[in-house]
Design a protein around this motif. Structure first.
Motif, PDB file in Angstrom:
ATOM      1  N   TYR A 192       0.998  -1.294  -0.081  1.00  0.00           N
ATOM      2  CA  TYR A 192       0.172   0.080  -0.243  1.00  0.00           C
ATOM      3  C   TYR A 192       0.783   1.259   0.100  1.00  0.00           C
ATOM      4  O   TYR A 192       0.821   1.931   0.899  1.00  0.00           O
ATOM      5  CB  TYR A 192      -0.929   0.057   1.337  1.00  0.00           C
ATOM      6  CG  TYR A 192      -1.708  -1.346   1.469  1.00  0.00           C
ATOM      7  CD1 TYR A 192      -2.822  -1.389   0.858  1.00  0.00           C
ATOM      8  CD2 TYR A 192      -1.155  -2.156   2.328  1.00  0.00           C
ATOM      9  CE1 TYR A 192      -3.154  -2.831   1.087  1.00  0.00           C
ATOM     10  CE2 TYR A 192      -1.760  -3.436   2.412  1.00  0.00           C
ATOM     11  CZ  TYR A 192      -2.870  -3.876   1.929  1.00  0.00           C
ATOM     12  OH  TYR A 192      -3.493  -5.063   2.052  1.00  0.00           O
ATOM     13  N   GLY A 222       1.236   3.799  -1.703  1.00  0.00           N
ATOM     14  CA  GLY A 222       1.019   5.291  -2.283  1.00  0.00           C
ATOM     15  C   GLY A 222       2.080   5.854  -3.288  1.00  0.00           C
ATOM     16  O   GLY A 222       2.401   5.031  -4.261  1.00  0.00           O
ATOM     17  N   MET A 239       6.396   7.245  -0.598  1.00  0.00           N
ATOM     18  CA  MET A 239       6.991   7.768   0.624  1.00  0.00           C
ATOM     19  C   MET A 239       7.876   7.177   1.427  1.00  0.00           C
ATOM     20  O   MET A 239       9.186   7.219   1.662  1.00  0.00           O
ATOM     21  CB  MET A 239       5.973   8.661   1.533  1.00  0.00           C
ATOM     22  CG  MET A 239       6.713   9.619   2.535  1.00  0.00           C
ATOM     23  SD  MET A 239       6.941   8.908   4.106  1.00  0.00           S
ATOM     24  CE  MET A 239       5.091   8.392   4.727  1.00  0.00           C
ATOM     25  N   GLU A 268       1.098  -1.148  -4.915  1.00  0.00           N
ATOM     26  CA  GLU A 268      -0.073  -0.096  -4.592  1.00  0.00           C
ATOM     27  C   GLU A 268      -1.042  -0.134  -5.918  1.00  0.00           C
ATOM     28  O   GLU A 268      -0.572  -0.471  -7.032  1.00  0.00           O
ATOM     29  CB  GLU A 268       0.936   1.429  -4.787  1.00  0.00           C
ATOM     30  CG  GLU A 268       0.007   2.393  -5.091  1.00  0.00           C
ATOM     31  CD  GLU A 268      -1.118   2.893  -4.138  1.00  0.00           C
ATOM     32  OE1 GLU A 268      -0.804   3.032  -2.986  1.00  0.00           O
ATOM     33  OE2 GLU A 268      -2.433   3.161  -4.506  1.00  0.00           O
ATOM     34  N   SER A 269      -2.365  -0.036  -5.705  1.00  0.00           N
ATOM     35  CA  SER A 269      -3.432  -0.284  -6.636  1.00  0.00           C
ATOM     36  C   SER A 269      -3.641   0.952  -7.419  1.00  0.00           C
ATOM     37  O   SER A 269      -3.996   0.832  -8.602  1.00  0.00           O
ATOM     38  CB  SER A 269      -4.712  -0.625  -5.793  1.00  0.00           C
ATOM     39  OG  SER A 269      -5.099   0.331  -4.926  1.00  0.00           O
ATOM     40  N   ARG A 318      -3.222  -4.754  -6.807  1.00  0.00           N
ATOM     41  CA  ARG A 318      -3.824  -4.946  -5.445  1.00  0.00           C
ATOM     42  C   ARG A 318      -2.925  -5.839  -4.616  1.00  0.00           C
ATOM     43  O   ARG A 318      -2.485  -7.062  -5.083  1.00  0.00           O
ATOM     44  CB  ARG A 318      -5.167  -5.537  -5.744  1.00  0.00           C
ATOM     45  CG  ARG A 318      -5.999  -4.620  -6.248  1.00  0.00           C
ATOM     46  CD  ARG A 318      -7.453  -5.054  -6.390  1.00  0.00           C
ATOM     47  NE  ARG A 318      -8.158  -5.553  -4.971  1.00  0.00           N
ATOM     48  CZ  ARG A 318      -8.671  -4.649  -4.182  1.00  0.00           C
ATOM     49  NH1 ARG A 318      -8.674  -3.481  -4.439  1.00  0.00           N
ATOM     50  NH2 ARG A 318      -8.959  -5.439  -2.968  1.00  0.00           N
ATOM     51  N   VAL A 319      -2.753  -5.633  -3.222  1.00  0.00           N
ATOM     52  CA  VAL A 319      -2.454  -6.531  -2.411  1.00  0.00           C
ATOM     53  C   VAL A 319      -3.226  -7.619  -2.046  1.00  0.00           C
ATOM     54  O   VAL A 319      -4.279  -7.439  -1.470  1.00  0.00           O
ATOM     55  CB  VAL A 319      -1.894  -5.681  -1.142  1.00  0.00           C
ATOM     56  CG1 VAL A 319      -1.292  -6.614  -0.211  1.00  0.00           C
ATOM     57  CG2 VAL A 319      -0.886  -4.586  -1.330  1.00  0.00           C
ATOM     58  N   ASP A 327       0.755  -0.405   5.150  1.00  0.00           N
ATOM     59  CA  ASP A 327       0.186   0.956   5.614  1.00  0.00           C
ATOM     60  C   ASP A 327      -1.170   0.908   4.805  1.00  0.00           C
ATOM     61  O   ASP A 327      -1.507   1.633   3.785  1.00  0.00           O
ATOM     62  CB  ASP A 327       1.109   1.996   5.060  1.00  0.00           C
ATOM     63  CG  ASP A 327       0.693   3.490   5.478  1.00  0.00           C
ATOM     64  OD1 ASP A 327      -0.528   3.369   6.171  1.00  0.00           O
ATOM     65  OD2 ASP A 327       1.043   4.658   5.118  1.00  0.00           O
ATOM     66  N   PRO A 381      -5.422   0.805   4.029  1.00  0.00           N
ATOM     67  CA  PRO A 381      -6.593   2.070   4.165  1.00  0.00           C
ATOM     68  C   PRO A 381      -7.239   1.345   5.384  1.00  0.00           C
ATOM     69  O   PRO A 381      -6.628   0.435   6.024  1.00  0.00           O
ATOM     70  CB  PRO A 381      -7.392   1.787   2.928  1.00  0.00           C
ATOM     71  CG  PRO A 381      -6.986   0.617   2.007  1.00  0.00           C
ATOM     72  CD  PRO A 381      -5.506   0.430   2.578  1.00  0.00           C
TER      73      PRO A 381
HETATM   74  C1  LIG Z   1      -2.910   5.088   3.817  1.00  0.00           C
HETATM   75  S1  LIG Z   1      -2.324   5.080   2.229  1.00  0.00           S
HETATM   76  C2  LIG Z   1      -0.665   4.750   2.224  1.00  0.00           C
HETATM   77  C3  LIG Z   1       0.175   5.361   1.394  1.00  0.00           C
HETATM   78  C4  LIG Z   1       1.777   5.564   1.749  1.00  0.00           C
HETATM   79  N1  LIG Z   1       1.998   4.362   2.446  1.00  0.00           N
HETATM   80  C5  LIG Z   1       1.966   7.016   2.355  1.00  0.00           C
HETATM   81  O1  LIG Z   1       2.459   6.835   3.748  1.00  0.00           O
HETATM   82  O2  LIG Z   1       2.117   7.937   1.398  1.00  0.00           O
HETATM   83  C6  LIG Z   1      -2.963   3.632   1.552  1.00  0.00           C
HETATM   84  C7  LIG Z   1      -2.547   3.562  -0.006  1.00  0.00           C
HETATM   85  O3  LIG Z   1      -3.067   1.927  -0.330  1.00  0.00           O
HETATM   86  C8  LIG Z   1      -3.821   2.067  -1.624  1.00  0.00           C
HETATM   87  N2  LIG Z   1      -4.492   0.826  -1.684  1.00  0.00           N
HETATM   88  C9  LIG Z   1      -5.850   0.848  -1.075  1.00  0.00           C
HETATM   89  N3  LIG Z   1      -6.106  -0.507  -1.446  1.00  0.00           N
HETATM   90  C10 LIG Z   1      -5.319  -1.241  -1.980  1.00  0.00           C
HETATM   91  C11 LIG Z   1      -4.910  -2.395  -2.167  1.00  0.00           C
HETATM   92  N4  LIG Z   1      -6.055  -3.523  -2.141  1.00  0.00           N
HETATM   93  N5  LIG Z   1      -3.864  -2.943  -2.813  1.00  0.00           N
HETATM   94  C12 LIG Z   1      -2.550  -2.022  -2.852  1.00  0.00           C
HETATM   95  N6  LIG Z   1      -2.844  -0.567  -2.722  1.00  0.00           N
HETATM   96  C13 LIG Z   1      -4.168  -0.268  -2.146  1.00  0.00           C
HETATM   97  C14 LIG Z   1      -4.143   3.359  -1.679  1.00  0.00           C
HETATM   98  O4  LIG Z   1      -4.260   3.749  -2.901  1.00  0.00           O
HETATM   99  C15 LIG Z   1      -3.331   4.255  -0.958  1.00  0.00           C
HETATM  100  O5  LIG Z   1      -2.220   4.678  -1.644  1.00  0.00           O
END
Ligand SMILES: C[S@@+](CC[C@H](N)C(=O)[O-])C[C@H]1O[C@@H](n2cnc3c(N)ncnc32)[C@H](O)[C@@H]1O
Length: 417
Positions: free
Chosen positions: A275, A277, A280, A299-300, A324-325, A343, A345
């Protein structure tokens, strides 16, 4: 929403107990649980029931405080209070009381959902610099059918029209957008970065959604930069104006510092950043493992992956892949990571993803979580698989609201799997 149970609209006198996850406190009346907003633990209040769906609990707003807590303060925002703006939960509590209540909620969620007492591991919720007001670098205002902007009332589609939100940084809390009318929009979002102020319009999405849900808004930048520069330590990150970035100005650096300290990445290690993003954490993990290491992000969001490619251009041993994870994408990586950072959602990673991560047998998992309930559920999965919760910290990155962020370290238990 059915609001016509027998207690709806009545005013009851109750002793207010412990804080509950979500910004209220628990009280009891005639054998029923009442979640009371605008109250504090230990208070005696008269509370008007705002929702009684006939189930085990109802909701109420404290409308008269008969015996106030020592921690009660006058809300700094004129829009706070019963039936008013729903953006904040704890405007009537001192900062110390807000953190104490959030700490109690972390302990309670772990006890109830993970079945463990975290008292020995957990030092309480840590404040971020800057105080309780003026911290939001981004606010998504709702727009009424007549075009006026504000914030939703609690559990309501009604919008409290605002001329300013004291939680916002200058330009965001006192956004010029609040003085204008925005006919035809569902929302107007204002974000501040090093590049200035960006204003984003939310227009009703097209198409149909299941179960009567509104299609996602179409979002476009109507003023200011469409790419935002965000700084963490010595690094600048570029992020699309409608992409994900932590809202508190100190949040990204604080969470990154906490998760890096927890998992202590070593030169040459392989790390998964799930996840990811705009990359960062990926970048900071890459700096820690160095050129002999390897950091793979998943990251999706296609746009976030494109931003990550820019942000990681000087770190060729790190990259974020669009996926997608899930079990399949993790298996397809074909790596044995030393460390996993996730990290996710608000809903958390969930049982299946967590089981897949544990099966990779990393030496440490660092988990950044914005919902302690989801974190506690996922920790339970790890405990059942022979892992242990080795550290947990929590941060008040969202003062005045019930939200908080946790950073947890999971490691294989010495005798476990
Ligand atoms: C809380 S943010 C964290 C982003 C990054 N770690 C940061 O601190 O900037 C969660 C991220 O997970 C992504 N996301 C949501 N569901 C996902 C999934 N099933 N698989 C991969 N990424 C996903 C969202 O697009 C988002 O960018």
């Amino acid at each position: 929403m059915a609001e016509n149970g027998p207690l709806f609209g009545t005013v009851v006198e109750v002793e207010v107990g412990a804080p509950a996850h979500g910004g209220s406190c628990v009280a009891r009346h005639d054998g029923r649980v009442i979640f009371v907003r605008h109250a504090l633990p230990g208070e005696l209040v008269r509370a008007r029931v705002t929702e009684d769906r006939g189930g085990a609990f109802c909701r109420a707003d404290a409308v008269e405080i008969l015996r106030p807590s020592d921690e009660r303060v006058a809300p700094p925002c004129p829009h706070a209070g019963p039936g008013r703006c729903g953006g904040c939960d704890w405007q009537h509590a001192s900062g110390a009381a807000q953190r104490d209540m959030k700490g109690a909620i972390v302990r309670e969620q772990f006890e109830r959902l993970a079945g463990i007492d975290v008292a020995d591991l957990f030092a309480g919720v840590e404040a971020l610099p800057g105080g309780l007001l003026g911290w939001r670098t981004r606010i998504a205002y709702a727009v009424r059918p007549d075009g006026r902007a504000g914030l939703h009332r609690h559990r309501s589609h009604q919008v409290e029209v605002l001329d300013a939100c004291p939680l916002g940084v200058p330009g965001v809390g006192d956004a010029a957008a609040l003085a204008r009318s925005w006919p035809g929009l569902t929302g107007i979002e204002v974000a501040r970065s090093a590049d200035g102020l960006s204003v984003l319009a939310h227009r009703p999405g097209s198409g149909r959604q299941a179960r009567g849900r509104r299609p996602p808004d179409r979002v476009s930048v109507v003023d200011g930069p469409s790419r935002l520069t965000q700084r963490v330590g010595e690094r600048d990150f570029t992020v699309a104006a409608d992409g994900f970035w932590q809202v508190h100005p100190d949040a990204a650096a604080t969470f990154a510092g906490a998760v890096l300290a927890a998992v202590a990445p070593q030169p040459g290690e392989t790390v998964l950043d799930l996840y990811a993003g705009a990359g960062m954490l990926t970048a900071l993990l890459a700096e820690a493992v160095g050129t002999t290491g390897n950091v793979i992000g998943l990251e999706s969001s296609r746009r976030a992956v494109a931003d990550a490619a820019t942000n990681l251009a000087d770190l060729p041993w790190a990259g974020v892949r669009q996926a997608r994870v899930d079990e399949a994408s993790l298996a397809a990586l074909g790596v044995d990571p030393d460390v996993i950072v996730l990290d996710p959602p608000r809903a958390g990673a969930g049982r299946t993803v967590l089981a897949a991560l544990l099966a990779m047998r990393p030496r440490a998992i660092g988990y950044v979580a914005c919902d302690p309930a989801a974190l506690a559920r996922d920790v339970r999965v790890a405990l059942d698989a022979g892992w242990q919760l080795s550290a947990i910290r929590a941060f008040d990155a969202f003062p005045m609201t019930h939200h908080l962020e946790c950073v947890a370290l999971l490691t294989p238990a010495p005798s476990g799997g």
